[in-house]
Design an enzyme around this catalytic site. Structure first.
Site, PDB file in Angstrom:
ATOM      1  N   CYS B 130     -12.748  26.078 -87.053  1.00 31.66           N
ATOM      2  CA  CYS B 130     -12.261  25.101 -88.047  1.00 31.66           C
ATOM      3  C   CYS B 130     -10.951  25.529 -88.704  1.00 31.66           C
ATOM      4  O   CYS B 130      -9.992  24.753 -88.787  1.00 31.66           O
ATOM      5  CB  CYS B 130     -13.323  24.875 -89.110  1.00 31.66           C
ATOM      6  SG  CYS B 130     -13.949  26.382 -89.868  1.00 31.66           S
ATOM      7  N   HIS B 243     -11.256  23.376 -96.355  1.00 30.74           N
ATOM      8  CA  HIS B 243     -10.656  24.702 -96.423  1.00 30.74           C
ATOM      9  C   HIS B 243      -9.190  24.584 -96.838  1.00 30.74           C
ATOM     10  O   HIS B 243      -8.534  23.578 -96.557  1.00 30.74           O
ATOM     11  CB  HIS B 243     -10.676  25.369 -95.042  1.00 30.74           C
ATOM     12  CG  HIS B 243     -12.043  25.767 -94.569  1.00 30.74           C
ATOM     13  ND1 HIS B 243     -13.172  25.694 -95.339  1.00 30.74           N
ATOM     14  CD2 HIS B 243     -12.446  26.281 -93.368  1.00 30.74           C
ATOM     15  CE1 HIS B 243     -14.209  26.136 -94.640  1.00 30.74           C
ATOM     16  NE2 HIS B 243     -13.797  26.493 -93.442  1.00 30.74           N
TER      17      HIS B 243
END
Lengths: 346, 346
Positions: B130, B243
């Site tokens: 990711c 994130h």
């Protein structure tokens, strides 16, 4: 045991003021008398010190008579207004604001790094920015062994850097979100609970915020290294207290991890926290309330033969502000530098 | 128009599985049939899809009969166990685990970056990590104009990276702390609420965690740049979803901020978020649920003439996992690459 000293705290009711009281109460500081000063808005209250309720007085022209040391932590404009009267009254002001930090006639001191700069003070000493102090304590021991050529820093800064109100705001917002309500930003421009954002200090023409430029300019002044290349990205995170920093270093030549670890394990003000088996390294909750800067995850930089990576956490209110100021006061006392002209008296 | 495809989700009940269902429901995906597969532990439930309760079936040897695309998101061991049967049954597996990512015979794809790599698949395509996907989407447009020489990254990774349970844990711990109770770490080794710590994946001999090495090795493979120098520090922060990454770049020659901004404002999968007046830049709460990687704070690096700084946020479950996998599936369909041998049929 010799002399003791009259201290005034200017800005006694703030987050750093509270920490200063705590430190003066519990450290073995040679205190003759403590005076609490604040703006008219905060004056009138009392604060507990060594079991006694001390009045918070409004700062005035004659507040500094007989005071040896003023620990100022009420913001730049207050420091600018009262520095001259304090110095004229014979006190040394140790100023936690950014007002005088880059003034070439004012020493900017981290006692573990450049205590010698205190010798040249003219009644005023500046306490550096919190993020800068933490980084300086961790990096200077390495810089002494082999000059650092370049620093790339990314920070993880707690709410405490914006004061007690900001810490409360993160808690309130967290509860709001957990209860399905909209968080209300007040101290910060955006919600900080379960979120993060670049440090909300004013941006310069290149897009760097004041906090980032403090790390650049103050570190250079403290290290006495005008050509040290530094870049920084400062981010506010939903942590209550203690800042963290991810730091990439470049040296002129390779610097082994083992050597760096050996140096930092003995460095003043540093605690090496590295348990590689448990994946346990510095964390803000462990740094909170501690005097030391916790340093760990020292690694060879995979992208540069002369690079090192390291990670640190430090209590922003304590070593990043109040403790550093008290240590400067202690340094002045130890070196007989409180009243340079009268040094021979003590 | 034309053909539609039979898709199976392996690991349908996890955080990424849920997001895959969401995406297949709302994107214009040519879906003929959807099969939900999971371990015996999770099987037996039903999940809502387009108003219909679909059963979650136990994955078995004959689960893949007639399936065109398997979107696997049940961890490395499950992918390793079922890749061969799926491929043998004529399906293409797009695998979200790290099991095959560095296998030289398996393409590792971010559709905005290296769609061409899909042409060489043998029934298996790996979906990258990711954090790596988000960085690759933001950096590749710059890398195409002038090769990046070095990347120094520090991450701010949300709880969602460790799954739905970890997201709940941060909420529970926050409430515990606000109510004066001790937080109980379960999904993570240490409390994450109002705290942060280095990414808790296993460390290698140099002290880099797996997450950091994924950023290094996968980015090189995706960019087709084996000599790209990368170092990373991955930190888990108390954010629920999305994130963030602070990225320092070095190029061979100076790269102007204006040029970088112009490129990124038109780059696929990127949204430039920069309001310099309001000090408003990418934040996790704004990136959550969004397809794009939000990029901003593009600045000239103060420490290097050929350096740029940038800041990004992206939804780790969406573009960082599920969306990228669905985009790979769409790419295979568009390029007639689902069954290479049968491509002429469609």
């Amino acid at each position: 045991m010799g002399q003791s000293y009259r201290v005034a705290i200017l800005g006694a009711t703030g987050a750093v003021g509270t920490e200063l009281l705590e430190l003066l109460e519990h450290r073995n500081f040679p205190l003759a008398d403590l005076k609490l000063l604040a703006s008219p808005r905060s004056a009138g209250n009392t604060l507990l010190f060594r079991g006694e309720a001390l009045p918070v007085e409004t700062v005035e022209a004659n507040s500094f008579a007989g005071v040896d040391i003023v620990l100022a932590s009420a913001g730049g404009s207050v420091s600018k207004a009262w520095a001259e009267p304090a110095i004229a009254a014979g006190a040394v002001m140790i100023d936690n604001s950014s007002a005088f930090r880059l003034d070439t006639s004012v020493p900017l001191i981290v006692p573990e790094v450049n205590p010698g700069a205190a010798a040249h003070h003219r009644g005023l000493i500046a306490n550096p920015n919190c993020t800068t102090i933490l980084m300086a304590v961790a990096l200077y021991p390495l810089h002494q062994v082999q000059p650092i050529r370049r620093i790339v820093a990314s920070t993880y800064q707690s709410a405490s850097g914006a004061g007690a109100r900001a810490m409360e705001e993160v808690k309130t917002q967290s509860l709001d979100i957990l209860q399905g309500k909209q968080p209300k930003p007040q101290a910060f421009p955006y919600p900080l609970a379960f979120n993060l954002f670049p440090h909300n200090s004013p941006l310069n023409a290149l897009g760097y915020c004041e906090e980032e430029m403090k790390m650049v300019n103050e570190t250079r002044k403290i290290f006495g290294a005008d050509d040290l290349r530094i870049t920084a990205t400062c981010i506010r995170v939903p942590v209550l207290r203690a800042h963290s920093e991810s730091i990439n270093l470049e040296f002129e030549q390779p610097f082994s991890v083992e050597h760096a670890r050996e140096i930092l394990s003995q460095a003043p003000g540093v605690k090496l926290v590295e348990d590689w088996q448990k994946n346990y390294f510095p964390m803000p909750i462990d740094a909170s309330g501690k005097d030391e800067v916790l340093v760990g995850r020292i690694r060879q930089d995979l992208s540069h033969p002369n690079g090192l990576e390291l990670w640190l956490c430090g209590d922003q209110i304590r070593k990043g502000a109040a403790l550093n100021a008290v240590q400067i006061a202690e340094l002045l006392i130890q070196k007989n530098l409180l009243k340079p002209a009268l040094a021979a008296n003590s």
